[in-house]
Design an enzyme around this catalytic site. Structure first.
Site, PDB file in Angstrom:
ATOM      1  N   GLN A  17      34.764   0.366 -22.141  1.00 56.43           N
ATOM      2  CA  GLN A  17      35.934   1.038 -22.863  1.00 56.43           C
ATOM      3  C   GLN A  17      35.934   1.794 -21.985  1.00 56.43           C
ATOM      4  OE1 GLN A  17      37.357   0.587 -26.485  1.00 56.43           O
ATOM      5  NE2 GLN A  17      36.412  -1.108 -26.177  1.00 56.43           N
TER       6      GLN A  17
ATOM      7  N   ALA B 197      40.997   6.637 -33.674  1.00 57.62           N
ATOM      8  CA  ALA B 197      39.731   5.164 -32.834  1.00 57.62           C
ATOM      9  C   ALA B 197      40.254   4.768 -30.994  1.00 57.62           C
ATOM     10  CB  ALA B 197      40.228   3.350 -33.381  1.00 57.62           C
ATOM     11  N   HIS B 198      40.299   4.047 -30.072  1.00 53.21           N
ATOM     12  CA  HIS B 198      40.837   3.949 -28.897  1.00 53.21           C
ATOM     13  C   HIS B 198      42.239   3.593 -28.738  1.00 53.21           C
ATOM     14  CE1 HIS B 198      39.590  -0.347 -29.223  1.00 53.21           C
ATOM     15  NE2 HIS B 198      39.763  -0.208 -30.271  1.00 53.21           N
ATOM     16  N   ASN B 199      42.827   4.060 -27.908  1.00 56.89           N
ATOM     17  CA  ASN B 199      43.908   3.911 -27.698  1.00 56.89           C
ATOM     18  C   ASN B 199      45.014   3.862 -28.634  1.00 56.89           C
ATOM     19  OD1 ASN B 199      43.049   2.205 -25.007  1.00 56.89           O
ATOM     20  ND2 ASN B 199      43.319   0.321 -26.830  1.00 56.89           N
TER      21      ASN B 199
END
Lengths: 344, 344, 344
Positions: free
Chosen positions: A212, A253-255
């Site tokens: 990541q 979460a990511h993004n």
């Protein structure tokens, strides 16, 4: 009953109704000399208390006792108010005025400045002299800690991270490498900002980690709740807009991107790459699936599962209100029967 | 398979059936001299093990092997029991007796007392000489730590907080300013007690923080799970009654009150100012909206959304049991069609 | 936009398409000399970027710019590809190849080895000389830390625990007594492994703690998310199979067993003694009740409540997709009416 050390008097002299009117841009009814020393809810406010009332149904309580009440201008005819033992400060938005007052009087700021013994600050980190780094905190190489920032005990800030001026980071938080935090941000204990997103590629029944490589960027005036987690982006960044308020135990979460001034209640979960608009309100325990687009001014009710993008503002829900368990079982049975019929 | 260092013998000599009978107020069948050295589940208990049986369907296993079994008095006729290689201790509530025994034998208590090197105790804090403060823990000004309390590594206790006698606070907890904790309280790692409640006033599309001036008051004998968060009250306090048991990752918002001996399972969320009665059981993942009143002896099933006050004891639910996804889709389609028809 | 310090070049020289082909077992189309320096998503990849494409709908973007693209072999006829400014590496599974590449280039490993000043390692703990224990971490008696393990600041490891080689444990984790962790395990910040399970016996309206005497056993190659909690077993152990991936804020109760290579998304909760098979996928916010058996290759959709054992692989759901709140209210009313009719 209230015992918090923060609930102390606003100085020994307190604040006169007149001073409150000046501070909060309000008009005083009753004695301008009457003094308030502490904040209290209207239903148990008396002499020396400052409380507020926003709605018509509070009026019965308005003339009940002493102290000072922040009151919505125009809500009550002045003639209805008994100012013999209570003063009123008429403002446009009493709740906001009360909030502003609470912040003026009680907002936590570092009492001392400097790096305490037992804190670990990397020689290549830059900590503003007015900031406080508590014993047991640690700050990595290349990180920059702004003016008047408080870094609580046990909080770990990685390398190349930034915390803007006037931030208050409580104990035992983890702020990972490269995270950028704006000014005036409050982070409650145990929050984790910048852990790896949950990114894996499937390969013959096993999961291969996708490193990541993005980070988390947090705007100004954000508040993040206790034990909430905000993951770093996979290749791009996770972005939290200015003025966003996030409650406890929320998973981002990511993004993900959250627009300015959106509020997210406890236990909500927002899956990867979802983009939430500005001025949204996400209810407690709600879940938003990945890669969705949510418009501005969207309200999601508690425990709703959002499965498609929401292009228009409005209220959305799928939470099911409780019933007595045996009654609910009848509804479930009917639903299953209906499903079977639908199938045919 | 079991490898915990806590699962050691009850001293080298173990406990004789006779001693167990005395300790647990039970009657012995079979040899009173037979000794047990460790606890084990009935299905794999043998010589030297102490296990328990509560239900009729356990009886087949009762005569299978050795050791000592705590058995509900009256469940089985003594003539049915084979005491040649196993002894029985007949008690009113075998599970409770087993629990009590587990606590007698294995309850964690500070092994050493004193403040370890590397712990930070403010000169104005008062720590009982029999308490243990582990290296890396920190205790603020004016806080009082009672007799035989364990404060784990990395745990941060703020100013003016209190922890009653015999508390066991694991690692990396955050206990904030002014929090008051009764005696015999166990707090699992990572719990956050007394973070700010989620209180904001809306003002022209932005959120203004309402400083949270109450605290958290926790009764005696409470257990709080790992990474659970309990927020301080806004003006009043958040109150957790005595004997309350709270699982992991539970969110308890500001001004909530939980009655004595209520149990709350993992991932549940209770919104602000909800008042829960005594002896309630809240299922995992359940959500309770704010400002509701829940009576005593209420059971909420897993993943239920409680949207109105519950004035009477009983079982309540709204969780939907899983189906095969394609079958569930038929039910959903039927439900949507029904909603459209209802509208007309 | 991306600012993470981890997103640096793969050395100053980067990697040539030819080298990528060798590394990832792929075939090169276009110039084998073209070099990639960093990873990027396809939609903004240009000169010097390495990206990947898996699906037919990506093809429009394939000829848009420069750099190197990992492409599924057979997805596009070579004649369709413009190799004038871009090279392609044809592989069987581009996402997996990209993941593998990300790990080769960016996987975090301890930069330094050794026990930093300010870390507390018990004299009876054994720390491999190649491991790194950061300042503020603590490791108890009898624990063993393997080769090249990273133990982050503020992480507390109890007594008699084990961490296998190449583990990366981030900051502020709590790993309790006796926990056994395999090799190559990544634990994100704030995770709690081995807290007491939620075990109590009811006795006359009160709860008596059942001491939790098992431990947690974690296989190789597992990843555990931020602030996730995995409880120790009551008498037996909680077991997490190899290759399992667990997201943030997941609750895994005592005696749960998770089969190899199962993935669990954020905010899911798994109650006590549930046994989950291998290669399962548990959606975000899903809840699995206690003592259930879930077969291998089972997919549970987001926010599903699993109430019975699932003996066969397949997809299972009970989550309800959102609707406009006023529309959803019609569905709810219809459902309640149906329930009343069912009852009669």
């Amino acid at each position: 009953m209230t015992s918090s050390p923060r609930c102390s008097v606003a100085g020994d002299r307190g604040l006169a109704a007149l001073e409150l009117g000046d501070l909060l841009d309000g008009r005083v009814l009753g004695s301008p000399e009457r003094r308030g020393f502490r904040l209290a809810p209207l239903d148990r406010a008396g002499d020396g208390d400052i409380s507020y009332a926003t709605a018509r149904h509070h009026i019965a309580a308005l003339n009940a006792a002493g102290g000072i009440v922040l009151l919505r201008d125009g809500l009550v005819a002045p003639a209805e108010l008994d100012t013999s033992c209570r003063s009123f400060v008429l403002v446009a938005n009493p709740h906001a005025a009360f909030a502003r007052l609470s912040t003026l009087l009680y907002r936590k700021r570092p009492v001392h400045s400097g790096v305490e013994a037992g804190a670990r600050v990397h020689p290549e980190a830059v900590v503003d002299p007015s900031a406080r780094v508590c014993a047991g905190a640690s700050i990595g190489a290349g990180s920059r800690i702004g003016a008047r920032v408080h870094v609580g005990a046990g909080t770990v800030i990685g390398d190349d991270a930034e915390v803007g001026a006037d931030g208050y980071i409580y104990a035992n938080c983890s702020i990972l490498d490269g995270v950028r935090i704006g000014s005036g941000v409050i982070i409650q204990p145990g929050a984790v900002i910048g852990a790896d997103g949950f990114g894996f590629a499937a390969d013959q029944g096993e999961w291969i980690k996708v490193e990541q490589l993005g980070t988390v960027i947090i705007g100004d005036g954000v508040e993040i709740g206790a034990n909430t987690t905000i993951d770093r982006g996979a290749l791009d960044d996770t972005v939290i807009g200015s003025g966003v308020k996030i409650d406890n135990l929320v998973h981002i979460a990511h993004n993900v991107r959250i627009g300015d001034h959106t509020a997210i209640a406890g236990c909500a979960g927002i899956a990867g790459s979802a983009h939430i608009g500005k001025h949204c309100a996400i209810g407690g325990g709600a879940g938003i699936l990945g890669h969705l687009q949510i418009a501005d001014h969207v309200t999601i009710h508690a425990m709703t599962l959002v499965t498609r993008s929401i292009p228009r503002s409005g209220h959305y829900a799928s939470g099911v209100p409780h019933q007595e368990a045996r009654v609910w079982n009848f509804s479930l049975a009917a639903l299953r029967r209906l499903g079977r019929r639908q199938r045919q």
